[in-house]
Design a protein around this motif. Structure first.
Motif, short mmCIF file in Angstrom:
data_model
loop_
_atom_site.label_atom_id
_atom_site.label_comp_id
_atom_site.label_asym_id
_atom_site.label_seq_id
_atom_site.Cartn_x
_atom_site.Cartn_y
_atom_site.Cartn_z
N LYS A 218 60.44 23.13 -24.14
CA LYS A 218 59.29 22.74 -23.33
C LYS A 218 59.56 22.98 -21.85
CE LYS A 218 58.36 18.35 -22.82
NZ LYS A 218 57.92 16.95 -23.10
N GLY B 145 56.06 16.92 -29.25
CA GLY B 145 57.35 16.38 -29.64
C GLY B 145 57.43 15.90 -31.07
N GLU C 237 64.05 11.90 -28.18
CA GLU C 237 63.39 13.13 -28.60
C GLU C 237 64.42 14.24 -28.82
OE1 GLU C 237 61.40 15.22 -30.16
OE2 GLU C 237 59.70 14.22 -29.18
N GLU D 85 62.94 19.55 -26.07
CA GLU D 85 62.82 19.29 -24.64
C GLU D 85 63.22 20.53 -23.83
OE1 GLU D 85 61.37 16.88 -23.45
OE2 GLU D 85 61.80 14.98 -24.44
#
Length: 436
Positions: A223, A86, A215, A220
């Motif tokens: 991921k 991140g 974040e 995100e």
């Protein structure tokens, strides 16, 4: 065919993220730039007193280059972990490392106190500054870009670039104030340390702000779609080598004239032309202010017509304004020098304004921190960071500024050519698709 990009929603407003990126980069650039000013004005005698003054100045600029050369290493390391775990945590770490290094420089004994250990420790701390800054840029601009909507990606992504100007203004203003308030002997003795020690306050504020944002939603989403790549830097070099080279070329043509004008010229104008130190520091602040305005205006334009078109204009403008730059400085006229410095600030600002989104659009989200950081850190770190040293060496060998003009102009022209060679992306490619 234009790639469709979906921007997941964020728990933090895009504007708030852009502000957090702006504050953080302002602090890191403040820390980084005050070293450049000190290298031009103080470090040649404080840390290299046993050398001829000209050699001492070259050595001081060499330590400036050490920090910038370490930026690629920071970019590689922070890019790796930024793509794997991140963006946010990497930004907090980079700000903390930069603050520690800067404050320690502020309390570092000089050569007269500890001998050769003084320049050795100075180089080590400068290297840590460069390492931290190398990881800062990619994360800050990606947080701003990846939280923003399509309509505002260039504009909000440019805010961390404005942080560069704010940091330069803050650092130069503090140094200017110290030179006005203190006699020369007191400034050389302890006054130069004050800007470095003030960093501790700025870093605490920046860390508090940075920890409150969420974040990156694009990270995100990437991921969630797949497992992180084991070696993001290796993967991006294999998949996007031409994009990395194009990114390096476009940035180098702006960052080299910027460093030559804001770092090397401080020494050149005072030692060679005989201009007052305070006048040149004011000129540096002029560069920072007009650059910040150009950054925001260029980004607004890029959201409408695309980063590539605006970048071409910026590259050509930089080539044009650097040609007469040293001729203006050589006149010894403060007004002409300020005008020339301001013109470079505007042209460089046009390129800086579109670089965050331009570089981000070169790489997929799961490799973007590594690709962006590698491109920017190599261009700004190695090529740009060594430019004050190269400029000093060119001047020493030719006893004239004309080789510096050729050197800077060639890189500016290369930047414009690289923008031309880059395929249209983002807003520019969307604008070129005919509507029904």
């Amino acid at each position: 065919m234009t790639r469709s990009v979906t921007h997941p929603s964020s728990t933090t407003s895009p504007t708030r993220v852009a502000i957090a990126s702006l504050v953080g980069t302002s602090i890191e650039w403040y820390d980084f730039y005050i070293y450049g000013t000190a290298a031009a004005l103080v470090f040649n005698t404080a840390f290299f007193p046993s050398f001829d003054p000209a050699v001492g100045t070259l050595l001081a600029f060499a330590t400036f280059g050490v920090g910038t050369v370490c930026r690629p290493l920071g970019g590689f390391v922070f890019g790796h972990f930024g793509d794997r775990i991140g963006r946010k945590n990497m930004l907090v770490l980079s700000l903390l490392l930069m603050g520690i290094a800067t404050v320690l420089i502020g309390v570092l004994p000089t050569y007269d106190a500890i001998g050769v250990w003084a320049p050795i420790l100075l180089v080590a701390l400068r290297a840590l500054q460069g390492f931290a800054l190398g990881g800062e840029w990619g994360g800050a601009v990606l947080m701003a870009v990846e939280h923003a909507s399509d309509r505002r990606r260039a504009f909000l992504g440019s805010w961390p670039q404005v942080g560069s100007s704010i940091g330069l203004v803050m650092g130069t203003a503090v140094f200017t104030l110290m030179t006005w308030l203190l006699p020369e002997d007191q400034f050389q003795s302890w006054g130069w340390r004050v800007p470095f020690l003030l960093s501790v306050v700025l870093v605490v504020v920046g860390l508090v702000i940075r920890r409150t944002i969420s974040e990156s939603p694009e990270f995100e989403a990437a991921k969630a779609d797949s497992r992180p790549v084991r070696m993001p830097l290796v993967e991006v070099v294999k998949r996007n080598p031409i994009d990395i080279l194009l990114g390096i070329a476009t940035i180098a043509g702006a960052v080299v004239p910027f460093y030559v004008v804001t770092v090397f010229v401080q020494s050149y104008a005072t030692a060679t032309i005989g201009m007052a130190r305070s006048d040149i520091l004011v000129g540096v602040m002029i560069v920072a202010v007009v650059e910040a305005i150009a950054v925001l205006l260029a980004a607004l334009a890029a959201d409408r017509v695309g980063t590539r078109r605006v970048g071409i204009i910026g590259g050509i403008a930089t080539f044009v304004v650097v040609l007469p730059f040293f001729a203006a400085v050589d006149t010894g006229s403060v007004a002409l020098t300020w005008l020339a410095m301001g013109a470079v600030g505007v042209s460089v600002g046009i390129v800086y304004g579109i670089v965050p989104l331009f570089i981000a659009e070169l790489f997929p989200a799961h490799l973007r921190y590594s690709g962006s950081s590698a491109s920017y850190a190599v261009a700004a770190g190695i090529i740009g960071g060594l430019s004050p040293l190269i400029a000093g060496a060119l001047f020493s060998s030719a006893a004239s500024a004309w080789p510096i003009t050729v050197y800077v102009a060639v890189l500016a022209l290369l930047s414009a050519v690289a923008f031309v060679a880059t395929p249209a992306r983002g807003a520019e490619s969307r604008a070129s698709v005919p509507t029904a």
